[in-house]
Design a protein around this motif. Structure first.
Motif, PDB file in Angstrom:
ATOM      1  N   LEU A  75      53.489   9.957  46.929  1.00 44.00           N
ATOM      2  CA  LEU A  75      52.381   9.815  45.980  1.00 44.00           C
ATOM      3  C   LEU A  75      51.732   8.440  46.094  1.00 44.00           C
ATOM      4  CD1 LEU A  75      53.874  11.575  42.843  1.00 44.00           C
ATOM      5  CD2 LEU A  75      52.121  12.447  44.399  1.00 44.00           C
ATOM      6  N   GLY A  76      52.553   7.426  46.282  1.00 40.18           N
ATOM      7  CA  GLY A  76      52.039   6.064  46.435  1.00 40.18           C
ATOM      8  C   GLY A  76      51.170   5.914  47.669  1.00 40.18           C
ATOM      9  N   ARG A 117      47.771   7.410  46.802  1.00 40.74           N
ATOM     10  CA  ARG A 117      47.071   6.531  45.861  1.00 40.74           C
ATOM     11  C   ARG A 117      46.578   5.274  46.566  1.00 40.74           C
ATOM     12  NH1 ARG A 117      44.519   7.509  41.655  1.00 40.74           N
ATOM     13  NH2 ARG A 117      43.007   6.297  42.757  1.00 40.74           N
ATOM     14  N   GLN A 118      47.442   4.664  47.387  1.00 42.78           N
ATOM     15  CA  GLN A 118      47.071   3.437  48.079  1.00 42.78           C
ATOM     16  C   GLN A 118      45.922   3.687  49.053  1.00 42.78           C
ATOM     17  OE1 GLN A 118      50.106   1.704  50.596  1.00 42.78           O
ATOM     18  NE2 GLN A 118      49.169  -0.314  50.461  1.00 42.78           N
ATOM     19  N   LEU A 124      43.545   5.998  48.821  1.00 48.07           N
ATOM     20  CA  LEU A 124      42.313   6.169  48.061  1.00 48.07           C
ATOM     21  C   LEU A 124      41.848   4.840  47.467  1.00 48.07           C
ATOM     22  CD1 LEU A 124      40.090   8.007  47.005  1.00 48.07           C
ATOM     23  CD2 LEU A 124      41.547   8.497  45.025  1.00 48.07           C
ATOM     24  N   ASP A 125      42.779   4.054  46.963  1.00 48.81           N
ATOM     25  CA  ASP A 125      42.413   2.749  46.401  1.00 48.81           C
ATOM     26  C   ASP A 125      41.750   1.864  47.455  1.00 48.81           C
ATOM     27  OD1 ASP A 125      43.389   3.507  43.930  1.00 48.81           O
ATOM     28  OD2 ASP A 125      45.252   2.340  44.102  1.00 48.81           O
ATOM     29  N   SER A 128      38.494  -2.561  42.545  1.00 53.80           N
ATOM     30  CA  SER A 128      39.832  -1.985  42.541  1.00 53.80           C
ATOM     31  C   SER A 128      40.494  -2.369  41.222  1.00 53.80           C
ATOM     32  CB  SER A 128      40.658  -2.506  43.721  1.00 53.80           C
ATOM     33  OG  SER A 128      41.961  -1.970  43.679  1.00 53.80           O
ATOM     34  N   GLN A 186      41.889   0.094  38.824  1.00 63.78           N
ATOM     35  CA  GLN A 186      42.607   1.171  38.130  1.00 63.78           C
ATOM     36  C   GLN A 186      43.893   0.634  37.508  1.00 63.78           C
ATOM     37  OE1 GLN A 186      42.814   5.385  39.262  1.00 63.78           O
ATOM     38  NE2 GLN A 186      44.938   4.926  39.778  1.00 63.78           N
ATOM     39  N   ARG A 207      44.464   6.424  32.077  1.00 57.69           N
ATOM     40  CA  ARG A 207      44.194   5.301  32.974  1.00 57.69           C
ATOM     41  C   ARG A 207      42.751   4.856  32.772  1.00 57.69           C
ATOM     42  NH1 ARG A 207      43.498   9.975  35.323  1.00 57.69           N
ATOM     43  NH2 ARG A 207      42.006  10.331  36.973  1.00 57.69           N
ATOM     44  N   SER A 257      39.465   3.064  35.067  1.00 58.89           N
ATOM     45  CA  SER A 257      39.026   2.784  36.427  1.00 58.89           C
ATOM     46  C   SER A 257      37.513   2.768  36.490  1.00 58.89           C
ATOM     47  CB  SER A 257      39.565   3.866  37.377  1.00 58.89           C
ATOM     48  OG  SER A 257      39.090   3.676  38.689  1.00 58.89           O
TER      49      SER A 257
END
Length: 143
Positions: A17-18, A21-22, A24-25, A35, A37, A59, A61
């Motif tokens: 999952l990380g 996420r990383q 996409l970030d 950046s 979020q 969250r 963002s």
């Protein structure tokens, strides 16, 4: 490029999952230069056991507050606690620079609660069980 290997799972680990996420970030940062979020979580504790029994998980963002999960046990509903949590999330979103809030609920959950607090429906889609729907809401946090 070689063919990608694809895994379908309903139990991804935190590392997988990380990685998503990383990725996409990093893409978002390159595309828009922002950046920011951050999780936004309000925990409700049982007054006797101090165990977490409910709360709000979301969250913030790029100027938006997202409310993902909001739950209170039946014994804690109807006394203003839900209104307090929602207001706290909105206020924290404003402090973080959010202009808009987004959430969805089910027709059998709490659509009237959100309407009462100034959230405006912008989408309604049939879901299961038959006769129910997912209702999407937004709110201008400046009002």
């Amino acid at each position: 490029m070689d063919a990608a290997n694809i895994t379908l799972t309903d139990a991804p680990d935190a590392e997988a999952l990380g990685a998503i996420r990383q990725g996409l970030d990093q893409f978002n940062l390159a595309a828009c230069g922002v950046s920011d979020q951050r999780p936004l979580v309000l925990l409700v504790h049982d007054p006797v056991t101090q165990k977490v029994v409910g709360g709000l998980n979301g969250r913030t963002s790029r100027g938006m507050l997202f409310i993902d999960v909001f739950f209170l046990p039946a014994s804690m509903r109807g006394h203003g606690l839900g209104s307090t949590l929602l207001r706290m999330a909105e206020e924290e979103g404003l402090r973080r620079g959010c202009r808009t809030g987004i959430l969805y609920t089910n027709s059998f959950q709490a659509p009237e609660f959100y309407r009462k607090h100034g959230w405006r429906e912008f989408g309604n889609f049939p879901s299961d069980p038959p006769g129910t729907s997912r209702i999407f809401f937004c709110k201008d946090l400046g009002n």
